[in-house]
Design a protein around this motif. Structure first.
Motif, PDB file in Angstrom:
ATOM      1  N   ALA A 201      32.418 -27.582 -13.407  1.00 11.46           N
ATOM      2  CA  ALA A 201      32.333 -26.150 -13.090  1.00 11.46           C
ATOM      3  C   ALA A 201      31.112 -25.520 -13.764  1.00 11.46           C
ATOM      4  O   ALA A 201      30.414 -24.688 -13.170  1.00 11.46           O
ATOM      5  CB  ALA A 201      33.610 -25.444 -13.530  1.00 11.46           C
ATOM      6  N   TYR A 202      30.845 -25.922 -14.998  1.00 11.08           N
ATOM      7  CA  TYR A 202      29.669 -25.423 -15.728  1.00 11.08           C
ATOM      8  C   TYR A 202      28.384 -25.807 -14.992  1.00 11.08           C
ATOM      9  O   TYR A 202      27.465 -24.986 -14.847  1.00 11.08           O
ATOM     10  CB  TYR A 202      29.674 -26.006 -17.141  1.00 11.08           C
ATOM     11  CG  TYR A 202      28.507 -25.598 -18.008  1.00 11.08           C
ATOM     12  CD1 TYR A 202      28.490 -24.353 -18.643  1.00 11.08           C
ATOM     13  CD2 TYR A 202      27.427 -26.458 -18.208  1.00 11.08           C
ATOM     14  CE1 TYR A 202      27.416 -23.981 -19.448  1.00 11.08           C
ATOM     15  CE2 TYR A 202      26.359 -26.095 -19.005  1.00 11.08           C
ATOM     16  CZ  TYR A 202      26.365 -24.858 -19.624  1.00 11.08           C
ATOM     17  OH  TYR A 202      25.306 -24.484 -20.425  1.00 11.08           O
ATOM     18  N   SER A 203      28.354 -27.033 -14.486  1.00 15.93           N
ATOM     19  CA  SER A 203      27.171 -27.482 -13.740  1.00 15.93           C
ATOM     20  C   SER A 203      27.036 -26.727 -12.422  1.00 15.93           C
ATOM     21  O   SER A 203      25.913 -26.401 -12.000  1.00 15.93           O
ATOM     22  CB  SER A 203      27.268 -28.989 -13.479  1.00 15.93           C
ATOM     23  OG  SER A 203      27.361 -29.710 -14.688  1.00 15.93           O
ATOM     24  N   PHE A 204      28.162 -26.461 -11.747  1.00 16.76           N
ATOM     25  CA  PHE A 204      28.123 -25.696 -10.501  1.00 16.76           C
ATOM     26  C   PHE A 204      27.524 -24.304 -10.741  1.00 16.76           C
ATOM     27  O   PHE A 204      26.690 -23.830  -9.966  1.00 16.76           O
ATOM     28  CB  PHE A 204      29.531 -25.546  -9.928  1.00 16.76           C
ATOM     29  CG  PHE A 204      29.998 -26.738  -9.139  1.00 16.76           C
ATOM     30  CD1 PHE A 204      29.328 -27.943  -9.193  1.00 16.76           C
ATOM     31  CD2 PHE A 204      31.120 -26.653  -8.335  1.00 16.76           C
ATOM     32  CE1 PHE A 204      29.748 -29.052  -8.470  1.00 16.76           C
ATOM     33  CE2 PHE A 204      31.559 -27.743  -7.601  1.00 16.76           C
ATOM     34  CZ  PHE A 204      30.877 -28.946  -7.671  1.00 16.76           C
ATOM     35  N   ILE A 205      27.974 -23.654 -11.813  1.00 16.72           N
ATOM     36  CA  ILE A 205      27.483 -22.301 -12.112  1.00 16.72           C
ATOM     37  C   ILE A 205      25.999 -22.344 -12.454  1.00 16.72           C
ATOM     38  O   ILE A 205      25.223 -21.465 -12.047  1.00 16.72           O
ATOM     39  CB  ILE A 205      28.296 -21.675 -13.251  1.00 16.72           C
ATOM     40  CG1 ILE A 205      29.762 -21.490 -12.813  1.00 16.72           C
ATOM     41  CG2 ILE A 205      27.711 -20.334 -13.674  1.00 16.72           C
ATOM     42  CD1 ILE A 205      30.677 -21.056 -13.925  1.00 16.72           C
ATOM     43  N   GLY A 212      21.841 -18.689 -12.664  1.00 15.82           N
ATOM     44  CA  GLY A 212      22.814 -19.700 -13.043  1.00 15.82           C
ATOM     45  C   GLY A 212      22.912 -19.982 -14.536  1.00 15.82           C
ATOM     46  O   GLY A 212      24.007 -19.863 -15.123  1.00 15.82           O
ATOM     47  N   PRO A 213      21.834 -20.362 -15.201  1.00 14.76           N
ATOM     48  CA  PRO A 213      21.936 -20.671 -16.632  1.00 14.76           C
ATOM     49  C   PRO A 213      22.433 -19.504 -17.470  1.00 14.76           C
ATOM     50  O   PRO A 213      23.236 -19.685 -18.397  1.00 14.76           O
ATOM     51  CB  PRO A 213      20.492 -21.054 -17.007  1.00 14.76           C
ATOM     52  CG  PRO A 213      19.896 -21.541 -15.720  1.00 14.76           C
ATOM     53  CD  PRO A 213      20.510 -20.686 -14.655  1.00 14.76           C
ATOM     54  N   TRP A 214      21.989 -18.293 -17.143  1.00 13.45           N
ATOM     55  CA  TRP A 214      22.426 -17.110 -17.892  1.00 13.45           C
ATOM     56  C   TRP A 214      23.918 -16.846 -17.674  1.00 13.45           C
ATOM     57  O   TRP A 214      24.658 -16.590 -18.621  1.00 13.45           O
ATOM     58  CB  TRP A 214      21.609 -15.898 -17.468  1.00 13.45           C
ATOM     59  CG  TRP A 214      22.030 -14.631 -18.154  1.00 13.45           C
ATOM     60  CD1 TRP A 214      21.695 -14.221 -19.415  1.00 13.45           C
ATOM     61  CD2 TRP A 214      22.891 -13.629 -17.609  1.00 13.45           C
ATOM     62  NE1 TRP A 214      22.296 -13.005 -19.691  1.00 13.45           N
ATOM     63  CE2 TRP A 214      23.034 -12.615 -18.598  1.00 13.45           C
ATOM     64  CE3 TRP A 214      23.549 -13.465 -16.392  1.00 13.45           C
ATOM     65  CZ2 TRP A 214      23.811 -11.480 -18.392  1.00 13.45           C
ATOM     66  CZ3 TRP A 214      24.318 -12.330 -16.191  1.00 13.45           C
ATOM     67  CH2 TRP A 214      24.442 -11.358 -17.186  1.00 13.45           C
ATOM     68  N   VAL A 215      24.367 -16.918 -16.414  1.00 19.75           N
ATOM     69  CA  VAL A 215      25.794 -16.684 -16.108  1.00 19.75           C
ATOM     70  C   VAL A 215      26.663 -17.729 -16.785  1.00 19.75           C
ATOM     71  O   VAL A 215      27.704 -17.411 -17.371  1.00 19.75           O
ATOM     72  CB  VAL A 215      26.019 -16.691 -14.577  1.00 19.75           C
ATOM     73  CG1 VAL A 215      27.508 -16.625 -14.261  1.00 19.75           C
ATOM     74  CG2 VAL A 215      25.288 -15.531 -13.921  1.00 19.75           C
ATOM     75  N   ALA A 216      26.249 -18.992 -16.740  1.00 17.85           N
ATOM     76  CA  ALA A 216      27.028 -20.055 -17.378  1.00 17.85           C
ATOM     77  C   ALA A 216      27.128 -19.832 -18.873  1.00 17.85           C
ATOM     78  O   ALA A 216      28.199 -20.029 -19.478  1.00 17.85           O
ATOM     79  CB  ALA A 216      26.392 -21.415 -17.078  1.00 17.85           C
TER      80      ALA A 216
END
Length: 497
Positions: A201-205, A212-216
């Motif tokens: 899930a972390y990779s999907f985000i 993506g990186p900021w949201v994760a």
């Protein structure tokens, strides 16, 4: 334009929202009897509402087995709430590392999070804890399954058409919330399998372009794995999403009540006449019995069918992995897309679209966007914007049935692909060979299944086995006309068809 709701029982006088009428149409006064009758008369004289209540107690529910799919979902949700309250009393949502000293001997002395340790305690030390855990898990699976089958029933029979378009969208949002909350619940124990799911899930985000990186980092509290993720997921899983699901269910059921239920064509049924069973007493007794049957079935599954024996997986460690590991079925199709899709990283100037972007975001994005817009797409292609209270037969519209079968086949192939390692072990074949076979099936099977469904439905239509237009036809009602103004026809004492 709203009208009085009329209930017609064969061989009986009519009862309208304005009171009890005889054959002459004159209203007859009813004398209250007994203490309860006088109390009810006093309450009605004080606050009113007896006429409206009398009308709603005669609300008609059509008789067909497929309509119970929605009830299975609703009662599974209630079981989830009840068992979730029990589990919340003992679960500790903490990512703090401790040394396990509980009853399960193989893991004694092993470092693990408090979340995993409390789940082991629930399974081995709390009376009825394992049973409640398993009922909760089975109820979640059945909840999603009933919603998905309910969705396909609506697709095949045209239950999404005007005036139920908004309720269709509400149902789709409900499905997505349920799936998301299932992922959250699956991740809470922090065992090896759930940890792998969180890592995916972390990779999907992270695959979300630009953000993506900021949201994760914001959602997970830093770079995965973090101690904060369990404490962040827990309140969302037990408070926020269940509250949203309950609210959408209430809105969905309220709209269903006001608009009246769809029904299949049959004797006495048209776009403004609903034939079936009245709420009181027949339907109320039946649905209470059905609720007890669903709860009993889930309890039996929890007691007899083992699910997610997480003590066998051990605590999550970033360096550990296990084979033959699949998520719950409702996310396995996403896992299958991840396994089947080629590893294409797309570089556009200095901007990278990672390979995960396509199966993790584009695939579900296309699917759910198409589903949300489907009522309007269907109306545009069929040029049918009429009022529909009657369903059409599954094969009544061959092109629509073929499209639905093709999409369902593609999702089924992706779901099977989510277990390609299990298939490889089961049949003694190497995984690359299984992967290539499934990639070919993902391309070839959906159009083949769609063409076959189209041919079968056309054959049924020519043979008269499926009506393309429900009896009574679609009536082009005035804009904003409510189905609540439709007349209800009751057939107490037996199914209406």
């Amino acid at each position: 334009m709203n009208e009085d709701v009329t209930v017609r029982s064969p061989g009986a006088d009519s009862t309208t929202a304005s009171g009890t009428t005889g054959a002459t149409g004159e209203e007859t006064a009813v004398r209250p009897r007994g203490l309860s009758g006088h109390a009810a008369a006093w309450i009605d004289g004080t606050v009113g509402g007896a006429r409206a209540l009398r009308r709603e107690l005669r609300h008609i529910f059509p008789d067909h087995w497929s309509f119970f799919l929605g009830e299975i979902a609703m009662y599974s949700f209630l079981v989830l709430i009840a068992t979730g309250i029990f589990l919340a009393l003992f679960f500790r949502a903490s990512g703090t590392e401790i040394v396990y000293e509980g009853s399960y001997a193989p893991l004694q002395g092993v470092e693990m999070t408090e979340a995993y340790a409390s789940t082991l305690d629930l399974s081995f030390d709390v009376r009825g804890g394992l049973l409640m855990r398993q009922i909760h898990h089975w109820a979640a699976l059945v909840f999603v399954a009933a919603l998905v089958l309910h969705l396909f029933r609506m697709l095949f029979t045209g239950a999404y058409r005007r005036p139920r378009r908004l309720n269709w969208v509400i149902g789709l949002v409900l499905v997505q919330l349920v799936i998301a909350n299932g992922i959250f619940g699956y991740s809470l124990p922090d065992d090896l399998l759930s940890g792998i799911g969180l890592r995916i899930a972390y990779s999907f985000i992270q695959a979300i372009p630009l953000l993506g990186p900021w949201v994760a980092s914001v959602l997970f509290g830093g770079e995965f794995p973090t101690e904060e993720i369990i404490t962040r997921i827990y309140p969302v899983h037990i408070f926020l999403v269940p509250a949203a699901i309950a609210t959408l269910l209430a809105v969905h059921l309220g709209a269903l009540w006001l608009q009246r239920h769809t029904q299949f064509p049959g004797p006495g049924r048209d776009q403004r006449t609903v034939v079936g069973t009245p709420l009181v007493p027949a339907y109320a007794l039946r649905t209470v019995g059905f609720a007890l049957l669903v709860a009993g079935g889930l309890a039996a599954m929890g007691g007899l069918l083992q699910i997610n024996p997480l003590w066998l997986w051990g605590p999550y460690r970033a360096a550990d992995a296990t084979t033959m590991a699949q998520p719950d079925w409702y996310t396995t199709w996403l896992e299958g897309g991840l396994r089947l899709f080629p590893g294409w990283d797309l570089q556009i100037g200095g901007f990278l679209l990672p390979a995960l972007f396509w199966p993790a975001l584009v695939l579900p994005g296309i699917l759910f966007t198409a589903l949300v817009l489907w009522p309007w797409i269907d109306a545009a292609f069929s040029r049918d914007r009429g009022f529909h209270n009657l369903l059409h037969a599954p094969c009544g519209r061959p092109l629509q049935a073929a499209t639905t079968v093709g999409v369902a086949t593609a999702l089924l192939v992706l779901l099977i692909a989510g277990g390609n390692d299990v298939l490889a072990v089961l049949f003694g074949v190497n995984q690359p060979a299984v992967l290539r076979i499934l990639q070919g099936q993902a391309i070839a099977l959906p159009p083949v299944a769609a063409m076959l469904a189209y041919a079968v439905c056309r054959g049924f239509s020519r043979a008269g086995g499926a009506a393309g237009q429900a009896p009574g036809g679609a009536t082009g009602g005035a804009p904003g006309e409510a189905i609540g103004g439709a007349a209800d026809g009751a057939r107490p004492g037996g199914p209406a068809g």
